[in-house]
Design a protein around this motif. Sequence first.
Motif, short mmCIF file in Angstrom:
data_model
loop_
_atom_site.label_atom_id
_atom_site.label_comp_id
_atom_site.label_asym_id
_atom_site.label_seq_id
_atom_site.Cartn_x
_atom_site.Cartn_y
_atom_site.Cartn_z
N SER A 138 8.18 -29.12 -7.85
CA SER A 138 7.71 -27.66 -8.10
C SER A 138 6.95 -27.41 -6.94
N GLY A 139 6.61 -28.11 -5.72
CA GLY A 139 6.36 -27.46 -4.62
C GLY A 139 4.94 -28.37 -4.30
N SER A 140 4.57 -29.13 -5.06
CA SER A 140 3.38 -29.83 -4.58
C SER A 140 3.62 -30.98 -3.86
N ARG A 141 3.62 -30.72 -2.42
CA ARG A 141 4.03 -31.92 -1.46
C ARG A 141 3.04 -32.28 -0.34
N GLU A 142 1.86 -32.80 -0.96
CA GLU A 142 1.04 -33.21 0.18
C GLU A 142 1.36 -34.04 1.10
N ALA A 143 2.23 -34.91 0.68
CA ALA A 143 2.89 -36.04 2.02
C ALA A 143 4.25 -35.51 2.20
N ALA A 144 4.61 -35.77 3.54
CA ALA A 144 5.98 -35.20 4.11
C ALA A 144 7.06 -36.26 3.24
N ALA A 145 8.26 -35.68 3.20
CA ALA A 145 9.39 -36.36 2.58
C ALA A 145 9.54 -37.68 3.34
#
Length: 288
Positions: A138-145
């Motif tokens: 849903s877009g909550s990506r504080e840490a990178a993939a």
Amino acid sequence: MSDARRRGADHVRERWPVPGPGDDKYSRGVVGIIAGSEAYPGAAALAVSGAARAGAGMVRYVGPLRAQNLVLHHRPETVVHDPGDAAERLPRAQAWVVGSGVADYPEQDAAIGAAMASGAPLVVDAGALDAVARARASGSREAAADSVLLTPHAEELVRTLRALRHDVTLADVVGDRAGHARLLAETARATVLLKGSRTVIASPGGTVITLPEAPAWLATAGSGDVLAGITGTALAAGMVAADAGASAAWLHARAALLASGGGPIVALDIARALPGAIAAVTVEATAE
């Protein structure tokens, strides 16, 4: 485009962290672990043992009192934290391992949320897979993939994909393990380590790593908790998620082989065999 590759001793030897004379417990990597529960305290002890035996400079454990006591019984050097305190002020760690053996415990869930929000590298297992995958999708990506590693087995992969509204069955996953690991990686924008006799690691963008077949005795309760801890140590040392997962899974299998000697093992045996497995693969690099 997929790039299926196998990883082995040379890959691990080149990447696994070996301390030098200038290192201390902090520079070697602090691993935070939010795992276990009143119902499943063993998961906490196993994840902590995996991280410690893999070479973490320090392990912090966040969980309920029963699990804290079991962790300290097995690994008295562990620093333990109350989940409520950790949710309010997250302890400092270079990487977090979350989800192994967690149950319905709001304060622990809040601590997992704090770890996610911190942006630190993250290993996500078992009970935290659905929540973290949904948040990232849903877009909550504080840490990178490339610093988030989801570690499902096949049944958990099905459940997590269904939580993301993908209509898949266990037969689908068994029939195309790499394809469904890639599907979760793309949807959640995270690296995925699909556990099994032949571990598959998929990153967003299509890269796939396939590991050699692991000893069949490794299929035992709690072995995945140990793997989560090992992987947390690799992330805390600065490895990207795909390399951390591949190296940790390879060492996990090698430790199982050493511990087994051809016979049955239990999960704690794997953790105890890790120093020997690491020494065997890194001694050449250390000598050089």
